[in-house]
Design a protein around this motif. Sequence first.
Motif, PDB file in Angstrom:
ATOM      1  N   TYR A 101       0.853  -1.188   0.000  1.00  0.00           N
ATOM      2  CA  TYR A 101       0.000   0.000   0.000  1.00  0.00           C
ATOM      3  C   TYR A 101       0.892   1.241   0.000  1.00  0.00           C
ATOM      4  O   TYR A 101       1.860   1.322   0.766  1.00  0.00           O
ATOM      5  N   PHE A 102       0.534   2.189  -0.828  1.00  0.00           N
ATOM      6  CA  PHE A 102       1.392   3.359  -1.005  1.00  0.00           C
ATOM      7  C   PHE A 102       0.535   4.608  -0.909  1.00  0.00           C
ATOM      8  O   PHE A 102      -0.636   4.632  -1.321  1.00  0.00           O
ATOM      9  N   TYR A 103       1.171   5.688  -0.412  1.00  0.00           N
ATOM     10  CA  TYR A 103       0.430   6.906  -0.118  1.00  0.00           C
ATOM     11  C   TYR A 103       1.275   8.135  -0.452  1.00  0.00           C
ATOM     12  O   TYR A 103       2.501   8.087  -0.396  1.00  0.00           O
ATOM     13  N   TRP A 104       0.581   9.206  -0.765  1.00  0.00           N
ATOM     14  CA  TRP A 104       1.210  10.519  -0.846  1.00  0.00           C
ATOM     15  C   TRP A 104       0.490  11.474   0.095  1.00  0.00           C
ATOM     16  O   TRP A 104      -0.753  11.480   0.163  1.00  0.00           O
ATOM     17  N   TYR A 105       1.312  12.268   0.798  1.00  0.00           N
ATOM     18  CA  TYR A 105       0.831  13.330   1.660  1.00  0.00           C
ATOM     19  C   TYR A 105       1.545  14.605   1.234  1.00  0.00           C
ATOM     20  O   TYR A 105       2.618  14.569   0.639  1.00  0.00           O
ATOM     21  N   ARG A 106       0.973  15.736   1.626  1.00  0.00           N
ATOM     22  CA  ARG A 106       1.717  16.966   1.436  1.00  0.00           C
ATOM     23  C   ARG A 106       1.564  17.840   2.680  1.00  0.00           C
ATOM     24  O   ARG A 106       0.604  17.719   3.448  1.00  0.00           O
ATOM     25  N   GLN A 107       2.541  18.725   2.835  1.00  0.00           N
ATOM     26  CA  GLN A 107       2.495  19.679   3.944  1.00  0.00           C
ATOM     27  C   GLN A 107       2.913  21.039   3.418  1.00  0.00           C
ATOM     28  O   GLN A 107       4.097  21.265   3.110  1.00  0.00           O
ATOM     29  N   ILE A 108       1.951  21.934   3.301  1.00  0.00           N
ATOM     30  CA  ILE A 108       2.241  23.315   2.967  1.00  0.00           C
ATOM     31  C   ILE A 108       2.876  23.955   4.190  1.00  0.00           C
ATOM     32  O   ILE A 108       2.480  23.658   5.328  1.00  0.00           O
ATOM     33  N   LEU A 109       3.845  24.815   3.961  1.00  0.00           N
ATOM     34  CA  LEU A 109       4.599  25.420   5.054  1.00  0.00           C
ATOM     35  C   LEU A 109       3.667  26.004   6.119  1.00  0.00           C
ATOM     36  O   LEU A 109       2.796  26.820   5.821  1.00  0.00           O
ATOM     37  N   GLY A 110       3.865  25.542   7.346  1.00  0.00           N
ATOM     38  CA  GLY A 110       3.085  26.062   8.457  1.00  0.00           C
ATOM     39  C   GLY A 110       1.703  25.452   8.603  1.00  0.00           C
ATOM     40  O   GLY A 110       0.947  25.853   9.488  1.00  0.00           O
ATOM     41  N   GLN A 111       1.387  24.477   7.751  1.00  0.00           N
ATOM     42  CA  GLN A 111       0.065  23.858   7.811  1.00  0.00           C
ATOM     43  C   GLN A 111       0.174  22.369   8.127  1.00  0.00           C
ATOM     44  O   GLN A 111       1.263  21.822   8.292  1.00  0.00           O
ATOM     45  N   LYS A 112      -0.989  21.738   8.208  1.00  0.00           N
ATOM     46  CA  LYS A 112      -1.027  20.329   8.573  1.00  0.00           C
ATOM     47  C   LYS A 112      -0.488  19.431   7.464  1.00  0.00           C
ATOM     48  O   LYS A 112      -0.490  19.791   6.300  1.00  0.00           O
ATOM     49  N   VAL A 113      -0.088  18.236   7.868  1.00  0.00           N
ATOM     50  CA  VAL A 113       0.186  17.174   6.903  1.00  0.00           C
ATOM     51  C   VAL A 113      -1.168  16.673   6.384  1.00  0.00           C
ATOM     52  O   VAL A 113      -2.028  16.285   7.173  1.00  0.00           O
TER      53      VAL A 113
END
Lengths: 115, 116
Positions: A31-43
């Motif tokens: 199982y594979f996933y992508w997340y992102r985190q904008i600077l100063g915000q949540k994952v």
Amino acid sequence: EPEVTQTPSHQVTQMGQEVILRCVPISNHLYFYWYRQILGQKVEFLVSFYNNEISEKSEIFDDQFSVERPDGSNFTLKIRSTKLEDSAMYFCASSYTGQSNEKLFFGSGTQLSVL
Amino acid sequence: AQSVAQPEDQVNVAEGNPLTVKCTYSVSGNPYLFWYVQYPNRGLQFLLKYITGDNLVKGSYGFEAEFNKSQTSFHLKKPSALVSDSALYFCAVRDPYNTNAGKSTFGDGTTLTVKP
């Protein structure tokens, strides 16, 4: 402990360009996933992928995004036409069973900067 | 909808002192709760999780966390902090009825600084 690897660690691109972020999950994970985190915000969760297809995606994951497992080891995130607001740290993760009580293994991230 | 809050952006403690990093959650039913740590230029690393059973969960590097259902909290603790514990800590919650392991909701993160 086995690791998820991501390349490149930093990517700078011009608005409107396509980018491909690469990940090598742990070899026996399914199982594979992508997340992102904008600077100063949540994952934020973007997408999960199993058995060569997307199993779930968030509302962030619009038509500009796509994922692929082109071979037995790589897992890629493509952004077709980047926007300024796509600037963020992108994390790849993997797990073996995909069960909700299972921990995730994360890569060290790709910092994407869209100019 | 599930959510998690880490009320402190920053926690500073002296080496050798106990540390607490706070986390509260909101989810329908019983939650699955996780703590991850991120060292500079590294990915998130799993520390510990609460699934069911004993409310006190022990994890890596001497960390533990206590699940408190009445207060909907899952605070991370360590009896004696080390300078090497300085890092960014994320709490995450997952709805056990959502079979997707990856669809966790993360907190904003808390930067822990341990001073010698």
